[in-house]
Design an enzyme around this catalytic site. Structure first.
Site, PDB file in Angstrom:
ATOM      1  N   LYS A   1       0.847  -1.189   0.000  1.00  0.00           N
ATOM      2  CA  LYS A   1       0.000   0.000   0.000  1.00  0.00           C
ATOM      3  C   LYS A   1       0.886   1.244   0.000  1.00  0.00           C
ATOM      4  O   LYS A   1       1.596   1.522   0.963  1.00  0.00           O
ATOM      5  CB  LYS A   1      -0.913   0.031   1.228  1.00  0.00           C
ATOM      6  CG  LYS A   1      -1.774   1.291   1.298  1.00  0.00           C
ATOM      7  CD  LYS A   1      -2.077   1.682   2.724  1.00  0.00           C
ATOM      8  CE  LYS A   1      -2.632   3.087   2.813  1.00  0.00           C
ATOM      9  NZ  LYS A   1      -1.629   4.136   2.458  1.00  0.00           N
TER      10      LYS A   1
ATOM     11  N   SER B   1       6.842   7.682   9.860  1.00  0.00           N
ATOM     12  CA  SER B   1       7.069   8.396  11.114  1.00  0.00           C
ATOM     13  C   SER B   1       7.025   7.449  12.310  1.00  0.00           C
ATOM     14  O   SER B   1       6.396   6.386  12.269  1.00  0.00           O
ATOM     15  CB  SER B   1       6.014   9.489  11.296  1.00  0.00           C
ATOM     16  OG  SER B   1       4.750   8.916  11.584  1.00  0.00           O
ATOM     17  N   THR B   2       7.675   7.876  13.389  1.00  0.00           N
ATOM     18  CA  THR B   2       7.671   7.077  14.608  1.00  0.00           C
ATOM     19  C   THR B   2       6.271   6.939  15.172  1.00  0.00           C
ATOM     20  O   THR B   2       5.885   5.854  15.633  1.00  0.00           O
ATOM     21  CB  THR B   2       8.609   7.709  15.648  1.00  0.00           C
ATOM     22  OG1 THR B   2       9.948   7.708  15.128  1.00  0.00           O
ATOM     23  CG2 THR B   2       8.587   6.946  16.955  1.00  0.00           C
TER      24      THR B   2
ATOM     25  N   THR C   1       3.372   6.909  13.623  1.00  0.00           N
ATOM     26  CA  THR C   1       2.606   5.922  12.857  1.00  0.00           C
ATOM     27  C   THR C   1       3.167   4.526  13.080  1.00  0.00           C
ATOM     28  O   THR C   1       2.413   3.552  13.154  1.00  0.00           O
ATOM     29  CB  THR C   1       2.623   6.271  11.366  1.00  0.00           C
ATOM     30  OG1 THR C   1       2.116   7.594  11.185  1.00  0.00           O
ATOM     31  CG2 THR C   1       1.751   5.305  10.571  1.00  0.00           C
TER      32      THR C   1
ATOM     33  N   GLU D   1      11.171   1.041   9.874  1.00  0.00           N
ATOM     34  CA  GLU D   1      12.208   2.061   9.676  1.00  0.00           C
ATOM     35  C   GLU D   1      11.524   3.397   9.895  1.00  0.00           C
ATOM     36  O   GLU D   1      10.734   3.845   9.068  1.00  0.00           O
ATOM     37  CB  GLU D   1      12.804   1.954   8.275  1.00  0.00           C
ATOM     38  CG  GLU D   1      14.145   2.665   8.149  1.00  0.00           C
ATOM     39  CD  GLU D   1      14.001   4.092   7.672  1.00  0.00           C
ATOM     40  OE1 GLU D   1      13.948   4.987   8.545  1.00  0.00           O
ATOM     41  OE2 GLU D   1      13.935   4.314   6.463  1.00  0.00           O
TER      42      GLU D   1
ATOM     43  N   CYS E   1      14.665  10.109   5.804  1.00  0.00           N
ATOM     44  CA  CYS E   1      14.775   9.728   7.217  1.00  0.00           C
ATOM     45  C   CYS E   1      16.200   9.872   7.715  1.00  0.00           C
ATOM     46  O   CYS E   1      16.439  10.380   8.817  1.00  0.00           O
ATOM     47  CB  CYS E   1      14.285   8.295   7.411  1.00  0.00           C
ATOM     48  SG  CYS E   1      12.511   8.086   7.178  1.00  0.00           S
TER      49      CYS E   1
ATOM     50  N   GLU F   1      12.169  16.700  14.384  1.00  0.00           N
ATOM     51  CA  GLU F   1      12.603  16.307  13.039  1.00  0.00           C
ATOM     52  C   GLU F   1      11.868  17.161  12.009  1.00  0.00           C
ATOM     53  O   GLU F   1      10.669  17.014  11.823  1.00  0.00           O
ATOM     54  CB  GLU F   1      12.330  14.820  12.779  1.00  0.00           C
ATOM     55  CG  GLU F   1      12.823  14.370  11.413  1.00  0.00           C
ATOM     56  CD  GLU F   1      12.382  12.964  11.056  1.00  0.00           C
ATOM     57  OE1 GLU F   1      12.940  12.394  10.104  1.00  0.00           O
ATOM     58  OE2 GLU F   1      11.464  12.427  11.709  1.00  0.00           O
TER      59      GLU F   1
END
Length: 468
Positions: free
Chosen positions: A170, A225-226, A228, A246, A280, A374
């Site tokens: 997806k 993202s962290t 999510t 990741e 990232c 970030e």
């Protein structure tokens, strides 16, 4: 307007509703993507489960050949994919842009074909023989982001295919078109059901959450993202899925006092501004020793001034727009706050639409938002330090731990500092370079597991020990 399709069991699948995908450089629609539902996901998973029965039993040689065939397909359609990628993502065709990404995706696919996980003999003596086998997990759910959509799709899909799994992918609703087309090309060389795609706008349905919770998906690989990623972990808990995550990074670079500022300016710039900072493992905060602070600021500013910014379809552009309004607004918020305390060396003011010029802000502190959050965009904070111990402490004072770098003319001294950084990868006199033969992953809140190389391939397998 071109209508794109999902691929389920080797066939194109349309939906009753579609959503427009817009060019971030112009705001114009470049194509319409299918707005899939949970029913489409169930169909895709069922197709992948059925295909797994046969694909998991194919020989190592056949799977390697499949990866090589995918690499050839990417190469044959490289310019088509690059132009489509530029239209929906915004990155330029040239420089470290779309052609670079497609070339990298092709190379990654080809290298994955060379990887293998042979049977490991743990014991073979009078007491018996013990073998360790690596077996494919089943259906892999892949959820990809908008910053490197083709490259990361290859990072997710190819090791899954190589190790005998099947896939449902997806893509992000910001950049689904190049991924949907990539999966179509894969299906020209793979058996039906081995790789399937689903797509949605993430508003009327949330297929990412459904993938991470689906009882018939055995592993989820997610890049994003962290926050999510934490939701993916929570959704996967009930079914005890295997996970590779990741996640976000706030990579620090430390410049030691023995550098030649002009010699490192190019590397610093591209470490921070590759893909407009939307990476990232980009350099997100730069700590520079006071002895060379002014010289590094000047050299970096001089280099950055010469970088052409414009629409990605312009062959002269080297950097393009920010991909989407949400990310643009975040960068603007952080830069506006930093301008109140720091010294703007370059940029700082938004352009038209989603264009934001490369921005350098000096004289900031470790506790400024542009430093500790970030930014994921074209803005780099620069912080002066006097004591290396303090610089290391500040670099490690982050919930993230993806990458880091040390800049010095003394490689051994740089390595000593590098080993003290709390991150998964550390580069000396460069930042963010990844290779298909080298494992890559984060520590702390930057992720779980690794990608690339044999270590990354093993993450798509379960261990079975055979006593005999």
């Amino acid at each position: 307007m071109t209508l794109f399709y999902m691929t389920i069991n080797g066939q194109p699948v349309s939906t009753a509703g579609q959503f427009a995908v817009k060019n971030p450089a112009t705001g114009d629609a470049v194509g319409h993507a299918p707005n899939g539902s949970s029913e489409h996901l169930d169909r895709a998973v069922a197709a992948a489960r059925a295909a797994f029965v046969i694909w998991s039993q194919t020989s190592d040689k056949i799977r390697a050949r499949a990866c090589r065939d995918i690499a050839e397909q990417i190469g044959k359609h490289a310019e088509e994919l690059a132009r489509l990628l530029t239209l929906e993502q915004g990155k330029p065709l040239n420089g470290l842009g779309s052609r670079f990404e497609i070339s990298g995706a092709q190379a990654w696919a080809a290298h994955t074909a060379t990887l293998s996980l042979p049977v490991k003999v743990l014991q073979d003596d009078a007491q018996g023989r013990v073998e360790l086998h690596r077996k494919p997990i089943g259906v892999v759910g892949s959820i990809t982001p908008w910053n490197w959509p083709v490259m990361i799709a290859v990072w997710h899909v190819l090791p899954a295919v190589r190790s005998g799994n099947t896939v449902v992918i997806k893509p992000s609703p910001h950049t689904p078109l190049s991924t949907l087309r990539l999966v179509e090309l894969m299906n020209q060389v793979l058996p039906p059901g081995v790789v399937n795609s689903v797509c949605c706008d993430d508003r009327t349905s949330n297929l990412g959450a459904a993938i991470s919770a689906h009882p018939d998906i055995g592993k989820v690989v997610f890049t994003g993202s962290t926050n999510t990623g934490k939701k993916v972990m929570a959704n996967a808990a009930d079914t005890v899925k295997r996970l590779t995550l990741e996640l976000g990074g706030n990579d620090a670079g430390i410049v030691l006092p023995d550098v030649d500022p002009k010699a490192i300016a190019e590397g610093l710039f591209w470490g921070a501004f590759i893909n407009n900072g939307q990476t990232c493992a980009a350099l997100k905060r730069l700590y520079v020793h006071e002895q060379v602070y002014d010289q590094v600021c000047a050299a970096l500013t001089d280099y950055a001034k010469a970088i052409p910014v414009g629409p990605g379809t312009d062959e002269a552009s080297i950097l393009g727009p920010v991909n989407n309004a949400m990310q643009f607004d975040k960068v603007k918020r952080l830069v506006d706050a930093a301008k109140q305390k720091g010294r703007v060396l370059l940029g700082g003011a938004p352009g038209e639409g989603l264009f934001f010029p490369p921005t350098l802000i000096a004289d900031l502190s470790h506790d400024d938002p542009l430093v500790y959050e970030e930014q994921f965009g074209p803005a780099l904070p620069i912080i002066k330090y006097r004591d290396i111990e303090d610089a290391i402490r500040q670099a490690n004072d982050s919930p993230n731990g993806l990458g880091g770098s040390v800049w010095s003319s003394n490689i051994e001294q740089a390595k000593q500092v590098a080993r003290r950084l709390e991150c998964g990868s550390v580069w000396i006199n460069q930042h963010g370079a990844v290779q298909p033969n080298v494992p890559f992953g984060g520590v702390k809140s930057s992720g779980l597991g690794v990608e690339f190389g044999e270590e990354g391939l093993a993450q798509y397998t379960d261990i079975q020990v055979v006593f005999g």
